[in-house]
Design an enzyme around this catalytic site. Structure first.
Site, PDB file in Angstrom:
ATOM      1  N   ARG A   1       0.814  -1.236   0.000  1.00  0.00           N
ATOM      2  CA  ARG A   1       0.000   0.000   0.000  1.00  0.00           C
ATOM      3  C   ARG A   1       0.841   1.276   0.000  1.00  0.00           C
ATOM      4  O   ARG A   1       0.357   2.345   0.352  1.00  0.00           O
ATOM      5  CB  ARG A   1      -0.979   0.014   1.170  1.00  0.00           C
TER       6      ARG A   1
ATOM      7  N   LYS B   1       2.532  11.190 -11.775  1.00  0.00           N
ATOM      8  CA  LYS B   1       1.645  10.316 -12.566  1.00  0.00           C
ATOM      9  C   LYS B   1       2.384   9.010 -12.803  1.00  0.00           C
ATOM     10  O   LYS B   1       3.495   9.002 -13.344  1.00  0.00           O
ATOM     11  CB  LYS B   1       1.305  10.963 -13.909  1.00  0.00           C
TER      12      LYS B   1
ATOM     13  N   GLU C   1       8.577  17.354 -25.711  1.00  0.00           N
ATOM     14  CA  GLU C   1       7.978  17.752 -24.423  1.00  0.00           C
ATOM     15  C   GLU C   1       8.560  19.077 -23.938  1.00  0.00           C
ATOM     16  O   GLU C   1       7.911  19.810 -23.201  1.00  0.00           O
ATOM     17  CB  GLU C   1       8.177  16.649 -23.366  1.00  0.00           C
TER      18      GLU C   1
ATOM     19  N   LYS D   1       6.502  22.863 -14.933  1.00  0.00           N
ATOM     20  CA  LYS D   1       5.709  21.713 -14.484  1.00  0.00           C
ATOM     21  C   LYS D   1       5.432  21.811 -12.986  1.00  0.00           C
ATOM     22  O   LYS D   1       4.321  21.526 -12.523  1.00  0.00           O
ATOM     23  CB  LYS D   1       6.413  20.395 -14.839  1.00  0.00           C
TER      24      LYS D   1
ATOM     25  N   GLU E   1      -4.961  16.815 -11.414  1.00  0.00           N
ATOM     26  CA  GLU E   1      -5.575  17.165 -12.704  1.00  0.00           C
ATOM     27  C   GLU E   1      -7.091  17.331 -12.614  1.00  0.00           C
ATOM     28  O   GLU E   1      -7.844  16.711 -13.376  1.00  0.00           O
ATOM     29  CB  GLU E   1      -5.208  16.136 -13.788  1.00  0.00           C
TER      30      GLU E   1
ATOM     31  N   ARG F   1      -3.940  21.219 -14.695  1.00  0.00           N
ATOM     32  CA  ARG F   1      -2.859  20.298 -15.084  1.00  0.00           C
ATOM     33  C   ARG F   1      -3.067  19.708 -16.473  1.00  0.00           C
ATOM     34  O   ARG F   1      -2.109  19.309 -17.147  1.00  0.00           O
ATOM     35  CB  ARG F   1      -2.704  19.187 -14.033  1.00  0.00           C
TER      36      ARG F   1
ATOM     37  N   ASN G   1      -1.025  18.250 -21.192  1.00  0.00           N
ATOM     38  CA  ASN G   1      -1.316  17.216 -22.191  1.00  0.00           C
ATOM     39  C   ASN G   1      -1.478  17.787 -23.587  1.00  0.00           C
ATOM     40  O   ASN G   1      -2.055  17.131 -24.464  1.00  0.00           O
ATOM     41  CB  ASN G   1      -2.583  16.458 -21.800  1.00  0.00           C
TER      42      ASN G   1
ATOM     43  N   HIS H   1      -1.153  15.533 -26.554  1.00  0.00           N
ATOM     44  CA  HIS H   1      -1.216  14.148 -26.090  1.00  0.00           C
ATOM     45  C   HIS H   1      -2.489  13.423 -26.514  1.00  0.00           C
ATOM     46  O   HIS H   1      -2.487  12.196 -26.632  1.00  0.00           O
ATOM     47  CB  HIS H   1      -1.071  14.087 -24.568  1.00  0.00           C
TER      48      HIS H   1
ATOM     49  N   HIS I   1      -1.639  10.148 -28.133  1.00  0.00           N
ATOM     50  CA  HIS I   1      -1.980   8.830 -27.580  1.00  0.00           C
ATOM     51  C   HIS I   1      -2.726   7.986 -28.620  1.00  0.00           C
ATOM     52  O   HIS I   1      -2.575   6.760 -28.666  1.00  0.00           O
ATOM     53  CB  HIS I   1      -2.827   8.981 -26.315  1.00  0.00           C
TER      54      HIS I   1
ATOM     55  N   HIS J   1       6.847   7.967 -27.815  1.00  0.00           N
ATOM     56  CA  HIS J   1       5.854   8.846 -27.197  1.00  0.00           C
ATOM     57  C   HIS J   1       6.088  10.312 -27.616  1.00  0.00           C
ATOM     58  O   HIS J   1       5.161  11.016 -28.022  1.00  0.00           O
ATOM     59  CB  HIS J   1       5.937   8.702 -25.671  1.00  0.00           C
TER      60      HIS J   1
END
Ligand code: NAD
Ligand code: GLY
Length: 368
Positions: A128, A150, A192, A234, A244, A248, A252, A255, A259, A272
């Site tokens: 955990r 993330k 990026e 960032k 987000e 935030r 993206n 993206h 994606h 990517h």
């Protein structure tokens, strides 16, 4: 977010209350003893790396950690986006359990964004939650993926669909590691870096345009500022919206389309960063068609993306394939796709657009 810099190293604080942590940026950090001081105490450290990065850097990281931990273990995963899966993640748990690692064990992610995202997710889940440190070794991971918490693995039906928000306790960006990075990966990282200009800081975009030859020649001074300014932006965004719920999402930019390219082609065919570079152009064109920015802005971005060695023409998957993948994007609501668009240079907005217009932009962007 606060930042301090000396001629050789910079330190940026991500301010998230009890989850705050520093990003260290500099050349030669792996071999500097101070880099590793003050981390959570534990009997065991586990370095998670892959078969490319491990042989280059794992022994040095292990030596640096040995004064702090009685046991320093290493797990070497297969390389590449196609291995960013639940099955690979289990290999980390196999070692943690097989070696009877307790809940104080500290994980060290040594590699690019794939290793960083998987190690972070393993750290979030194991017993955990155990602490982890990001040691990013690609430009992309130093300017983006190692920062902000993330973590995820891919699912065949979608990119980064299984994951958690889980912050590292430190990020160590040793700029020297970028000297061994393949040129194609350096270009992917530049996508990026470029992203931060249109969404937040056009003065940074001016700087990137001027310094691109130095960045591509891996000049350490240029790389240092690129990593530092990217991490500052960032940190500012993540500090305001860690999970987000709004702001935030601007990170993206490119993206949503990107994606769809990655998932549509199969993970790992395009890098990517390549997909993000091309996706930024699609998002910029959509912004232009919606009246936010002019054609000169789109052309300027395309010129820079091309100069950075990134593909300009999207793969011809068909607009319907793009739309299908984008409907499962994490920003989508009730199947309505939401895009990060440029409202004006330096400012992003998240909004929907008619499918027919999006399809037109895709078809235009996929014609050579
Ligand atoms: P990557 O991790 O696959 O690394 C790229 C390649 O470079 C790999 O083959 C790797 O083994 C190799 N490599 C890494 N460091 C090297 C070095 N110093 N010298 C030589 N080779 C080296 O890819 P990436 O571009 O770093 O990361 C992409 C991943 O990051 C994607 O999965 C993406 O989804 C994720 N990502 C996550 C976030 C986030 O916020 N968590 C943000 C952006 C991207
Ligand atoms: N790379 C996007 C984010 O961290 O939110």
């Amino acid at each position: 977010m606060t930042a301090t810099a000396t001629s050789s190293a910079a330190r940026i604080e991500i301010e998230l209350g009890e989850r705050s942590y520093p990003i260290l940026i500099g050349a030669g950090l792996i071999d500097q003893a101070s880099t590793w001081e003050g981390l959570p105490r534990a009997s065991t450290a586990l370095i998670v790396t892959n078969e490319v990065v491990g042989p280059l850097y794992a022994e040095r990281v292990k030596r640096a950690l040995q004064p702090h931990y009685a046991r320093v273990l290493t797990v070497v995963l297969p390389d590449g986006e196609s291995h960013k899966t639940w099955e690979t993640l289990n290999r980390i748990f196999d070692v943690l359990l097989g070696e009877a690692c307790d809940r104080k064990t500290v994980l060290f992610a040594l590699g690019g964004g794939v290793i960083g995202d998987m190690t972070g997710f393993a750290a979030a889940c194991y017993m955990r939650g155990v602490p982890f440190v990001q040691v990013p070794t690609t430009l992309l991971s130093q300017v983006d993926s190692s920062v902000g918490g993330k973590t995820a693995v891919n699912h065949p039906m979608g990119k980064n669909m299984i994951g958690a928000f889980y912050q590292p306790v430190r990020v160590v960006c040793d700029l020297d590691t970028l000297q061994t990075l393949p040129a194609r990966e350096l270009s992917a990282g530049l996508a990026e870096v470029i992203k931060y200009g249109p969404i937040h800081d056009m003065a940074f975009l001016d700087w990137i345009e001027a310094q691109l030859p130095a960045l591509m020649a891996r000049d350490v001074t240029a790389l240092s500022w690129a990593v530092q300014r990217s991490c500052e932006i960032k940190a500012e965004v993540v500090g305001q919206d860690e999970r987000e719920s709004g702001l935030r999402a601007i990170l993206n930019f490119g993206h949503t389309f990107g994606h769809a390219i990655e998932a549509g082609l199969g993970f790992g065919v395009w890098l990517h960063g390549e997909a993000v570079g091309c996706g930024m152009l699609m998002a910029a064109r959509l912004s232009q068609r919606l009246g936010h920015v002019d054609q000169a802005f789109v052309d300027r971005l395309a010129t820079l993306v091309g100069r950075a060695g990134l593909p300009l023409v999207g793969p011809a998957l068909g607009a319907s394939s793009y739309l299908e993948h984008m409907r499962v994007d994490k920003k989508a609501q009730n199947g309505d796709i939401r895009f990060v668009l440029i409202q004006q240079p330096g400012q992003a907005v998240v909004q929907g657009a008619p499918d027919a217009l999006v399809a037109e932009v895709i078809e235009q962007s996929c014609r050579a």
